[in-house]
Scaffold this motif. Sequence first.
Motif, PDB file in Angstrom:
ATOM      1  N   ASP A  19       0.895  -1.206   0.128  1.00 56.45           N
ATOM      2  CA  ASP A  19       0.078  -0.139   0.145  1.00 56.45           C
ATOM      3  C   ASP A  19       0.788   1.230  -0.090  1.00 56.45           C
ATOM      4  O   ASP A  19       1.944   1.323   0.563  1.00 56.45           O
ATOM      5  N   PRO A  20       0.533   2.279  -0.722  1.00 54.52           N
ATOM      6  CA  PRO A  20       1.292   3.457  -0.654  1.00 54.52           C
ATOM      7  C   PRO A  20       1.793   3.975   0.678  1.00 54.52           C
ATOM      8  O   PRO A  20       2.517   4.699   0.876  1.00 54.52           O
ATOM      9  N   THR A  21       0.798   3.687   1.630  1.00 52.81           N
ATOM     10  CA  THR A  21       0.944   4.233   3.012  1.00 52.81           C
ATOM     11  C   THR A  21       2.074   3.262   4.026  1.00 52.81           C
ATOM     12  O   THR A  21       2.463   3.814   5.071  1.00 52.81           O
ATOM     13  N   GLU A  22       2.357   2.360   3.348  1.00 51.92           N
ATOM     14  CA  GLU A  22       3.372   1.375   3.981  1.00 51.92           C
ATOM     15  C   GLU A  22       4.807   1.971   3.777  1.00 51.92           C
ATOM     16  O   GLU A  22       5.054   2.788   3.005  1.00 51.92           O
ATOM     17  N   THR A  23       5.559   1.733   5.029  1.00 49.60           N
ATOM     18  CA  THR A  23       6.897   2.168   4.930  1.00 49.60           C
ATOM     19  C   THR A  23       7.915   1.204   4.345  1.00 49.60           C
ATOM     20  O   THR A  23       7.512  -0.266   3.971  1.00 49.60           O
TER      21      THR A  23
END
Length: 103
Positions: A19-23
């Motif tokens: 997900d784009p929000t994952e680091t």
Amino acid sequence: MAMYIRVKRSKTTYFIQCDPTETTLDIKQKLHTLIDQPVNDQRLILMNTGDILEDSKTLADQKVENDAVVALTLRKDDNEFEDVNIVKPNDFYQSRDTDSGNW
């Protein structure tokens, strides 16, 4: 919104759903389950920019987009990271061409 990145090392490609929000660290943890290498022994490099991805930043922050190609390098025994090693199919043909002059 789920996306995929392609993490490559040598001749192997890992398709990682993320997900784009994952680091970056989240991605390394997913890789850890696949390759059994501790997260701090992994280094991820975004191929289209050459940037080393930082653990604490999200993928979106670092412009990692869907279907991005990310190189995985691992820490060697001397504590240095190995060089990026991605084998592209056309590398084989190029190396064969250069050899042909030696016959």
